[in-house]
Write a protein that holds these residues in place. Structure first.
Motif, PDB file in Angstrom:
ATOM      1  N   TYR A 143      19.711  71.281   9.601  1.00 55.80           N
ATOM      2  CA  TYR A 143      19.701  71.053  11.046  1.00 55.80           C
ATOM      3  C   TYR A 143      19.463  69.580  11.377  1.00 55.80           C
ATOM      4  N   GLN A 144      18.530  68.945  10.673  1.00 57.65           N
ATOM      5  CA  GLN A 144      18.254  67.538  10.930  1.00 57.65           C
ATOM      6  C   GLN A 144      19.458  66.661  10.563  1.00 57.65           C
ATOM      7  N   LEU A 145      20.162  67.024   9.493  1.00 58.80           N
ATOM      8  CA  LEU A 145      21.370  66.286   9.134  1.00 58.80           C
ATOM      9  C   LEU A 145      22.433  66.467  10.213  1.00 58.80           C
ATOM     10  N   LEU A 146      22.555  67.677  10.740  1.00 56.54           N
ATOM     11  CA  LEU A 146      23.508  67.927  11.821  1.00 56.54           C
ATOM     12  C   LEU A 146      23.193  67.059  13.034  1.00 56.54           C
ATOM     13  N   ARG A 147      21.925  66.953  13.396  1.00 54.47           N
ATOM     14  CA  ARG A 147      21.529  66.132  14.545  1.00 54.47           C
ATOM     15  C   ARG A 147      21.895  64.663  14.315  1.00 54.47           C
ATOM     16  N   ARG A 148      21.671  64.176  13.114  1.00 58.53           N
ATOM     17  CA  ARG A 148      22.043  62.792  12.800  1.00 58.53           C
ATOM     18  C   ARG A 148      23.551  62.603  12.909  1.00 58.53           C
ATOM     19  N   TYR A 149      24.296  63.558  12.403  1.00 67.59           N
ATOM     20  CA  TYR A 149      25.754  63.489  12.435  1.00 67.59           C
ATOM     21  C   TYR A 149      26.274  63.475  13.872  1.00 67.59           C
ATOM     22  N   LEU A 150      25.776  64.390  14.691  1.00 75.54           N
ATOM     23  CA  LEU A 150      26.227  64.461  16.083  1.00 75.54           C
ATOM     24  C   LEU A 150      25.866  63.190  16.846  1.00 75.54           C
ATOM     25  N   ASP A 195      43.381  84.365   1.197  1.00 78.58           N
ATOM     26  CA  ASP A 195      44.383  83.403   0.760  1.00 78.58           C
ATOM     27  C   ASP A 195      43.891  81.966   0.794  1.00 78.58           C
ATOM     28  N   GLY A 196      42.600  81.756   0.986  1.00 83.07           N
ATOM     29  CA  GLY A 196      42.137  80.381   0.997  1.00 83.07           C
ATOM     30  C   GLY A 196      40.727  80.218   1.501  1.00 83.07           C
ATOM     31  N   LEU A 197      40.306  78.966   1.603  1.00 78.44           N
ATOM     32  CA  LEU A 197      39.016  78.612   2.166  1.00 78.44           C
ATOM     33  C   LEU A 197      39.238  78.079   3.571  1.00 78.44           C
ATOM     34  N   SER A 198      38.421  78.535   4.500  1.00 78.22           N
ATOM     35  CA  SER A 198      38.492  78.075   5.875  1.00 78.22           C
ATOM     36  C   SER A 198      37.253  77.245   6.168  1.00 78.22           C
ATOM     37  N   MET A 199      37.465  75.957   6.447  1.00 78.45           N
ATOM     38  CA  MET A 199      36.354  75.057   6.721  1.00 78.45           C
ATOM     39  C   MET A 199      35.960  75.209   8.196  1.00 78.45           C
ATOM     40  N   ILE A 200      34.870  75.940   8.422  1.00 81.66           N
ATOM     41  CA  ILE A 200      34.449  76.246   9.781  1.00 81.66           C
ATOM     42  C   ILE A 200      33.863  75.013  10.461  1.00 81.66           C
ATOM     43  N   TYR A 201      32.932  74.337   9.799  1.00 79.77           N
ATOM     44  CA  TYR A 201      32.335  73.131  10.384  1.00 79.77           C
ATOM     45  C   TYR A 201      31.665  72.325   9.286  1.00 79.77           C
ATOM     46  N   SER A 202      31.962  71.037   9.249  1.00 81.84           N
ATOM     47  CA  SER A 202      31.322  70.159   8.268  1.00 81.84           C
ATOM     48  C   SER A 202      30.590  69.038   8.990  1.00 81.84           C
ATOM     49  N   PHE A 203      29.521  68.559   8.381  1.00 87.31           N
ATOM     50  CA  PHE A 203      28.747  67.444   8.927  1.00 87.31           C
ATOM     51  C   PHE A 203      28.110  66.697   7.771  1.00 87.31           C
ATOM     52  N   PHE A 204      27.794  65.421   8.019  1.00 88.77           N
ATOM     53  CA  PHE A 204      27.364  64.574   6.906  1.00 88.77           C
ATOM     54  C   PHE A 204      26.617  63.364   7.430  1.00 88.77           C
ATOM     55  N   ALA A 205      26.083  62.572   6.503  1.00 87.30           N
ATOM     56  CA  ALA A 205      25.287  61.391   6.852  1.00 87.30           C
ATOM     57  C   ALA A 205      26.222  60.249   7.226  1.00 87.30           C
ATOM     58  N   ALA A 206      26.704  60.279   8.480  1.00 90.62           N
ATOM     59  CA  ALA A 206      27.625  59.249   8.953  1.00 90.62           C
ATOM     60  C   ALA A 206      26.927  57.914   9.180  1.00 90.62           C
ATOM     61  N   ASP A 207      25.593  57.917   9.095  1.00 93.42           N
ATOM     62  CA  ASP A 207      24.819  56.691   9.295  1.00 93.42           C
ATOM     63  C   ASP A 207      24.442  56.020   7.987  1.00 93.42           C
ATOM     64  N   ARG A 208      25.071  56.424   6.886  1.00 89.52           N
ATOM     65  CA  ARG A 208      24.799  55.829   5.579  1.00 89.52           C
ATOM     66  C   ARG A 208      26.019  55.021   5.135  1.00 89.52           C
ATOM     67  N   PRO A 209      26.027  53.680   5.323  1.00 90.76           N
ATOM     68  CA  PRO A 209      27.205  52.874   4.982  1.00 90.76           C
ATOM     69  C   PRO A 209      27.633  53.034   3.524  1.00 90.76           C
ATOM     70  N   GLU A 210      26.663  53.207   2.622  1.00 92.77           N
ATOM     71  CA  GLU A 210      27.010  53.332   1.200  1.00 92.77           C
ATOM     72  C   GLU A 210      27.652  54.675   0.877  1.00 92.77           C
ATOM     73  N   ARG A 211      27.652  55.596   1.844  1.00 96.61           N
ATOM     74  CA  ARG A 211      28.268  56.911   1.651  1.00 96.61           C
ATOM     75  C   ARG A 211      29.440  57.112   2.604  1.00 96.61           C
ATOM     76  N   GLN A 212      30.157  56.052   2.883  1.00 94.64           N
ATOM     77  CA  GLN A 212      31.321  56.168   3.748  1.00 94.64           C
ATOM     78  C   GLN A 212      32.361  57.094   3.121  1.00 94.64           C
ATOM     79  N   GLY A 213      33.045  57.865   3.983  1.00 96.23           N
ATOM     80  CA  GLY A 213      34.104  58.745   3.500  1.00 96.23           C
ATOM     81  C   GLY A 213      33.640  60.123   3.092  1.00 96.23           C
ATOM     82  N   LEU A 214      32.418  60.500   3.429  1.00 96.91           N
ATOM     83  CA  LEU A 214      31.918  61.812   3.022  1.00 96.91           C
ATOM     84  C   LEU A 214      32.739  62.950   3.616  1.00 96.91           C
TER      85      LEU A 214
END
Length: 256
Positions: free
Chosen positions: A108-115, A169-188
């Motif tokens: 949840y805290q990661l989601l808040r950072r992402y949003l 027939d596959g994987l459905s990506m419902i919702y993804s979120f990530f540390a968008a505030d981490r420059p060293e982890r760009q492209g997550l």
């Protein structure tokens, strides 16, 4: 299969402002997913462009507009380009785990950072812990939370997560979120998609469903980086771009 599953009841929402195209309104058609055959119904609806949100399957049904197009990656033929291979190498140290759909405070805290970083004015910024738990846990189908963490020797911090359904027939990506505030982890975000493509291909699942794509929408442009891709139109699924076919592996569990 019960009659209720074979003939589900559909409802239509009231029009509201379109989040993708200025000056337009959106409307959705939806049905409930419940009972012993909820997974089968979700699979069938997914093949005709529906998406799942908690115990509801929905798709756009806008008056005078069909800009939202369902897209899916053909996993058996996807080959990362040079930029994507570089991204995979950059994040190859991440530890990835498929977890049962149980919401955590860390997620949840990661989601808040992402949003806050990516969608500061969006409606999801009002979500509290209970809302997030409902989004994760109220699933009547086969759902996982895929977690992406820093190596254990570096603290094991959660830097990415994706709520994912495994369909027939596959994987459905419902919702993804990530540390968008981490420059060293760009492209997550891109890495999470490619990880799902690999998981699906290894499991013998031919597609990864990425939801809706709106041509001309900058927010949606990233989805077309993963070719070959199929788009759902009035005559069914067709290639967004023609590519040579490649065999699909024998089916294995995607989340072993």
């Amino acid at each position: 299969m019960t009659a209720l599953t074979r003939f589900p009841r559909f409802f239509v929402t009231s029009p509201s402002a379109c989040p993708y195209l200025p000056g337009r309104q959106e409307r959705k058609i939806f049905t409930e997913l419940n009972g012993a055959h909820a997974g089968e119904l979700n699979d069938a609806l997914g093949r005709i462009g529906f998406r799942r949100s908690q115990s509801v399957a929905y798709r756009p049904s806008c008056v005078g507009c069909n800009a939202c197009l369902s897209v899916r990656v053909v996993t058996g033929e996807f080959r990362p380009n040079a930029t994507q291979r570089k991204l995979i190498r950059r994040h190859s140290d991440l530890e990835v785990t498929a977890c049962r759909p149980w919401a955590t405070e860390e997620q949840y805290q990661l989601l808040r950072r992402y949003l806050s970083a990516r969608h500061p004015g969006g409606g999801m910024t009002m979500m509290d812990e209970t809302d997030y738990a409902d989004m994760v846990e109220q699933s009547p189908v086969s759902t996982y939370v895929i977690e992406y963490r820093e190596p254990a020797e570096r603290g094991g911090e959660l830097v990415g997560a994706c709520i994912t359904d495994q369909q027939a027939d596959g994987l459905s990506m419902i919702y993804s979120f990530f540390a968008a505030d981490r420059p060293e982890r760009q492209g997550l975000g891109n890495l999470i998609i490619m990880d799902h493509i690999v998981r699906a291909r290894n499991a013998g699942l031919p597609y990864v469903y990425l939801g809706y794509w709106v041509k001309g929408s900058e927010r949606m442009a990233y989805k077309t980086r993963y070719r070959p891709m199929e788009v759902l139109g009035p005559k069914g699924w067709s290639r967004l771009e023609e590519d040579a076919a490649a065999p699909v592996a024998e089916k294995q569990p995607a989340f072993a």
